[in-house]
Design an enzyme around this catalytic site. Structure first.
Site, mmCIF file in Angstrom:
data_model
loop_
_atom_site.group_PDB
_atom_site.id
_atom_site.type_symbol
_atom_site.label_atom_id
_atom_site.label_comp_id
_atom_site.label_asym_id
_atom_site.label_seq_id
_atom_site.Cartn_x
_atom_site.Cartn_y
_atom_site.Cartn_z
ATOM 1 N N GLU B 213 49.227 31.470 39.612
ATOM 2 C CA GLU B 213 48.786 30.007 39.863
ATOM 3 C C GLU B 213 49.312 29.408 39.366
ATOM 4 O OE1 GLU B 213 46.440 32.589 38.789
ATOM 5 O OE2 GLU B 213 45.029 32.568 41.118
ATOM 6 N N HIS B 282 33.269 31.003 36.633
ATOM 7 C CA HIS B 282 33.798 30.764 37.763
ATOM 8 C C HIS B 282 32.533 29.831 38.664
ATOM 9 C CE1 HIS B 282 35.274 34.678 38.521
ATOM 10 N NE2 HIS B 282 36.007 34.899 39.158
#
Ligand SMILES: Cc1ncc(C[n+]2csc(CCOP(=O)(O)OP(=O)(O)O)c2C)c(N)n1
Ligand SMILES: [Mg+2]
Lengths: 366, 483
Positions: B213, B282
C-alpha cells in the site's frame, strides 16, 4: 578511479533467471558499453564549475544559517558534489530527478537558478516555492526536479511513479531517484524495488552512502555486505562507485542510465561518498573524529581531484581562478537576491492549498 | 575589503555560545572550508569554517570567551592584497575580552534577522479571524457549480456498477487515467468494482499491484506529479493506514510546499467504515481523519447517482481526492441518470428530504438510516430535514446553516468515532454561524467510542442504528419544546 562491482553479476543472473522462458539456456550477460574515455575538456570544466558552485553555494547557506537568515533544518551537500554533478552530466533532456531534503546540490545541478534556491532558503517571495517550502521542499517542473522531500524514504516510490509515467508515455527517459544510506532501510524502498523490477520501470536508484544517517554509522544501521546488493532479491543490478570521483560517477551513471533507457528496468548505484558538514546545522559531531573528516577532505575531495585532472590537461591557474570568481559572483548575487526579495505577502497563507477546477466540472481535460 | 567572520548560530533557537578554541593564528592563510575555530553551546559543539580564502587579519574574540552573542564579529579575514594594517586601528586595538558585557556591545549585523516571534506575529496575532477566513477561503475556492440537471431518463444501477461506469467513462475520455490496486485487474476487484475494466483497457491501464500500500500509493503520487491521472484503489481504507504518510505528506501538501507548481491529481478510493462482523482492524470510518487535512478533498456518496457523478468529478479534479465508499452499499440499486456525462460537483450537500422541525446530517450508509429514521419521526409528528453531505471536505456548510436557520435543531450522524468526528466540526461551524437560531444543543449520533467488536450483538450496539437517530432527535425536540 576506484570502481568495485558488487552484486552486479549475481543480480543480473537472478534477473535473467526470472525472465528466461523455461527450457531456454541462459544468454551470456551482454557487456555494457564502455564509457571509460576521458570526457572532453569543456565537459570537465563544466563539471568543475558545477561542483564548485554547489560548494560555494552551500558554504554561503551555512553562513546565512549562522546569521539566522535561514531557519529550520538545513542539510548541506558539501563533500558529495561529485555524485549529482557526475550523474547530471550524462542525463538526457526530459529525465526526472527526485531526492530527499539534502537537495540544494541536486537543484543547482538540474539547472535551477541559485537565486531562487537561496531565496527559498531565506523564506522569501523570490524562492522556488515562494517561501512556502524551505530548504527541504523545493521543486521545478520546468527543470524536471520533483523535490525535495522531508520524509526519509518517501521520495523512493514517488520516483518509481515518475519512472512509471515515463514508461506509460513511452518516453525514453529515466527518473533518477536519490536516497541515503539511512533511507535504504525503510520498508517502502523495497516495495519500490519490487514494483520497479516487476514492471521494468526506468528508475535509477542512487544510494548516496555518505556513511552516516544523522549520527548513526551505516555499519550500525544496515545489515549485509553492500547497499548495492539490496536489489539482488528483485533481480536489480547494482554497482558500488567511488562517489568522490566525478569521472567514476559519470562512467557508472552512463552505463546505468543506458540500462534503464533500454527498457531493461531499474538499476542501483551505491555512491560511496562523504559529507564534511554535520547532518544538519545543529550536529554535535560526536559520532566521528575530526581526523576522519580531514582525511576525506585532504585525500578524496571531489573538487580537488578534478582540479588535478584539469591541471594535467594544461588548464591554467588563471583559467581556474576565473571559474572561481564567476561562481563566487553567482553566489554573491544569489545571496543579495535572497536577502532583498520580500517576505511572501500574508495573503499567500491561503493560496496553493487546492488547485481551482479548470473549465468547470463537466469538461474532460485532455 | 576585509571580511568579517561572525559568531554563527547552530540552531534557530541559539542566541549565544562559547568560543572554545581557535585553530588558526593571526596571519594564517586559510582556504574556504578550513576549520578555524570551535564553538559550543549547552547542546552541541560545532566547528566554524572559513567561508572565503584569505589571511586571518585579527582575532577579535579570544578563545575561552563565553556568552558570545550570535552575529558578533569574531575575526577579520583579509583578502588577497590586503594587510592587517588596512583594518581600522580602533578595531585592531579593541581585542574583546572574555566578558559577556563587553561582547554584547559589539554592534549587531545590519541584516540581523527578526526574532521568530515577531516574524510570525501577523498571523499569530489574528488567529481567530484567520481561522474563519481559512474556512471561508476553502469553501470559496471551490464554490461549487450548480447541481447538474439530468435529462430525465434514468436506469437502475447498483452503486458498484455506477462506480465502475464512472471509471470506464473517464478512462475513455482521457488516456492519462489509469486504475491501480490489489486485485483490480484479473480478479475484477476484491469487491468487483473494477469488473470489466481490464478487458476494455488492458493491463497497461488496469494494474494489479503487489500487496504494497505505501509503495503503490507513493507510486501513484509520483505518477500524478508526472502528469498522469491515477485512480488508486485500496482494498479497504483500513489498509490505507499503511499509506497515510504518502497521502498526507506527499499528495496533500506538495502543491502548497511548491508554491503552486506541483499539484497531485489523484483519486484514492475504496470501501470505508464498518462492513459486517470483520472486527476492529477492518471496520473504521476514516472520514474525519482525511477531512482534517488541508490539501485533500474528501467525498463519501450514498446513492448510486452520486457515486457515479462524484467519482467522475473526482477523477477530473486537479487535486488529491479521498473517495470513501461503503462495502454494504455496493449492491444497493438506485435510479441513475443515463446522461452521457453525468457529473456531480464536489462540495455540494444534497437535501434528500425536506422538513421543518429538525435538521439531520449524514453521509454514506448513514443517509439511508437517517431517511428511515425520518419516516419514523414523521409518525410521531416530527418533520425532519435530511441532508446528505456527499462531500466532507470542502464541507457545504451553507446548506447546513440555511437548514438550521429554518429548523432550529441539528442532529449529526456518522459511523465514525465521536471524538473529533465530522459531527464535532459541523457543530462548531454551526455554532459559529447560526448560534442565535438554535433552540436546542446540537446533538450527534456516532459509532461508540470503542474498537469494533466482533460479536454480532456487540457490533450492533457499537454501530449507530435507526433507533439511535430517532431517540436523539426526539430528545432534541422534546427537551426544548418549552413552547
Ligand atoms: C520517516 C522519517 N524518519 C526520521 C526522520 C528524521 N531524519 C531526517 S534525516 C535522517 C537521517 C537520514 O540519513 P540518510 O538516509 O543516510 O541521508 P543523509 O542525511 O545522510 O543524506 C533522519 C533520521 C525523517 N525525516 N523521516
Ligand atoms: Mg547518509
Amino acid at each position: 578511479m576506484v570502481q568495485i562491482i558488487t552484486g552486479a553479476e549475481m543480480a543480473e543472473a537472478a534477473k535473467a533467471a526470472r525472465k528466461r522462458k523455461p527450457g531456454r539456456p541462459p544468454k551470456a550477460a551482454a557487456g555494457m558499453a564502455a564509457v571509460n574515455d576521458m570526457p572532453p575538456t569543456d565537459e570537465l570544466v563544466t563539471m568543475y564549475r558545477d561542483m564548485l558552485l554547489i560548494r560555494r553555494f552551500e558554504e554561503k547557506a551555512g553562513q546565512l544559517y549562522g546569521m539566522g537568515q535561514i531557519g529550520g533544518f538545513c542539510h548541506l551537500y558539501i563533500g558529495q558534489e561529485a555524485v549529482v554533478v557526475g550523474l547530471q552530466s550524462v542525463s538526457k533532456p526530459g529525465d526526472t530527478v527526485v531526492t530527499s531534503y539534502r537537495d540544494h546540490g541536486h537543484m543547482l545541478a538540474c539547472g535551477m537558478e541559485a537565486d531562487g534556491v537561496m531565496a527559498e532558503l531565506t523564506g522569501r517571495e523570490g524562492g522556488y516555492s515562494r517561501g512556502k517550502g524551505g530548504s527541504m521542499h523545493m521543486f521545478s517542473r520546468e527543470k524536471n526536479f520533483f523535490g525535495g522531500h522531508g520524509i526519509v524514504g518517501a521520495q523512493v516510490p514517488i520516483g518509481c511513479g515518475l519512472a512509471f509515467s515515463h514508461k506509460y508515455r513511452e518516453e525514453a527517459n529515466v527518473c533518477m531517484t536519490y536516497l541515503g544510506d539511512g533511507a535504504v532501510n525503510q520498508g517502502q524502498v523495497y516495495e519500490s524495488f519490487n514494483m520497479a523490477a516487476l514492471w521494468d520501470l526506468p528508475c535509477l536508484f542512487v544510494i548516496e552512502n555518505n556513511q552516516y544517517g544523522m549520527g548513526t554509522a551505516v555499519t550500525r544501521a544496515a545489515a549485509g555486505r553492500s547497499l548495492a546488493d539490496r536489489g539482488a532479491a528483485y533481480g536489480i543490478p547494482g554497482k558500488q562507485v567511488d562517489g568522490m570521483d566525478v569521472l567514476a560517477v559519470r562512467t557508472a551513471g552512463a552505463e546505468a542510465l543506458a540500462h534503464c533507457r533500454a527498457g531493461k528496468g531499474p538499476f542501483i548505484l551505491e555512491m560511496k561518498t562523504y559529507r564534511y558538514r554535520g547532518h544538519s546545522m545543529s550536529d554535535p559531531a560526536k559520532y566521528r573524529t575530526r581526523e576522519e573528516v580531514d582525511a576525506m577532505r585532504k585525500q578524496h575531495d571531489p573538487i580537488d581531484q578534478l582540479r588535478d585532472v584539469l591541471m594535467k590537461q594544461d588548464m591554467t591557474e588563471a583559467a581556474l581562478k576565473t571559474i572561481d570568481s564567476d561562481v563566487k559572483a553567482i553566489v554573491t548575487n544569489a545571496t543579495e537576491f535572497a536577502q532583498t526579495s520580500p517576505e511572501p505577502d500574508p495573503s499567500e497563507l491561503y493560496t496553493d492549498i487546492l488547485k481551482p477546477l479548470t473549465g468547470g466540472a463537466t469538461s474532460v481535460e485532455v | 575589503m576585509a571580511v568579517e567572520i561572525k559568531m554563527p548560530a547552530l540552531s534557530p533557537t541559539m542566541e549565544e555560545g562559547s568560543l572554545t578554541k581557535w585553530l588558526v593564528d593571526e596571519g594564517a592563510d586559510v582556504r574556504s572550508g578550513d576549520v578555524i575555530a570551535e564553538i559550543e553551546t549547552d547542546k552541541a559543539t560545532m566547528e566554524v569554517e572559513a567561508l572565503d580564502d584569505g589571511r586571518i587579519g585579527r582575532i577579535l574574540v579570544a578563545a575561552g570567551s563565553e556568552n558570545v552573542k550570535v552575529n558578533t564579529t569574531i575575526a577579520m579575514l583579509l583578502e588577497e592584497g590586503e594587510s592587517a594594517d588596512d583594518l581600522a586601528t580602533d578595531l585592531a586595538n579593541d581585542m574583546v575580552v572574555a566578558t559577556s558585557a563587553a561582547v554584547s556591545e559589539v554592534p549587531e549585523a545590519p541584516e540581523s534577522p527578526e526574532s521568530p516571534e515577531s516574524a510570525a506575529s501577523p498571523v499569530a496575532g489574528a488567529s481567530g479571524t484567520a481561522a474563519v477566513e481559512a474556512a471561508t477561503t476553502g469553501a470559496e475556492l471551490e464554490k461549487p457549480v450548480a447541481e447538474p440537471v439530468a435529462s430525465g431518463n434514468t436506469a437502475p444501477l447498483t452503486v458498484r456498477e455506477a462506480l465502475r461506469d464512472a471509471m470506464a467513462e473517464e478512462m475513455r475520455g482521457d488516456d492519462r487515467v489509469f486504475v491501480m490496486g490489489e486485485e483490480v485487474a484479473e480478479y475484477q476487484g476484491a469487491y468487483k468494482v473494477t469488473q470489466g475494466l481490464l478487458a476494455e483497457f488492458g493491463p497497461k491501464r488496469v494494474i494489479d499491484t503487489p500487496i504494497t500500500e505505501q509503495g503503490f500509493a507513493g507510486l501513484g503520487v509520483g505518477a500524478a506529479f508526472g502528469d498522469l491521472r491515477p485512480v488508486v484503489e485500496f482494498m479497504t481504507f483500513n489498509f490505507a493506514m499503511q499509506a497515510i504518510d504518502q497521502i498526507i505528506n506527499s499528495a496533500a501538501k506538495t502543491l502548497y510546499m511548491s508554491g503552486g507548481q506541483m499539484g497531485c491529481p489523484i483519486v484514492f478510493r475504496g470501501p470505508n467504515g464498518a462492513a459486517s462482523r470483520v472486527a476492529a482492524q477492518h471496520s473504521q470510518c476514516y472520514a474525519s481523519w482525511y477531512a482534517h487535512c488541508p490539501g485533500l478533498k474528501v467525498v463519501s456518496p450514498w446513492s448510486a447517482a452520486d457515486a457515479k457523478g462524484l467519482l467522475k468529478a473526482a477523477i477530473r479534479d486537479p487535486n488529491p481526492v479521498i473517495f470513501l465508499e461503503n462495502e454494504v452499499m455496493y449492491g444497493q440499486s438506485f435510479e441513475v441518470p443515463d446522461d452521457d456525462d453525468w457529473v456531480v460537483p464536489i462540495g455540494r450537500a444534497n437535501i434528500v428530504r425536506e422538513g421543518s422541525d429538525v435538521t439531520i446530517t449524514a453521509f454514506s450508509i448513514m443517509v439511508g438510516r437517517a431517511l428511515e429514521a425520518a419516516d419514523k419521526l414523521a409518525e410521531q409528528g416530527i418533520s425532519a430535514e435530511v441532508i446528505d453531505l456527499r462531500t466532507i471536505r470542502p464541507l457545504d456548510i451553507d446548506t447546513i446553516v440555511n437548514s438550521v436557520k429554518k429548523t432550529s435543531r441539528l442532529v449529526t450522524c456518522e459511523e465514525g468515532f465521536p471524538f473529533a468526528g465530522v459531527g464535532s466540526e459541523i457543530a462548531m461551524q454551526v455554532m459559529e454561524q447560526a448560534f442565535d437560531w438554535l433552540d436546542a444543543p446540537i446533538a450527534r449520533v456516532t459509532g461508540k467510542d470503542v474498537p469494533m467488536p466482533y460479536a454480532a450483538n456487540l457490533e450492533k450496539l457499537a454501530l449507530p442504528q435507526i433507533e439511535d437517530i430517532v431517540a436523539t432527535v426526539v430528545a432534541s425536540c422534546e427537551g426544548f419544546r418549552g413552547d
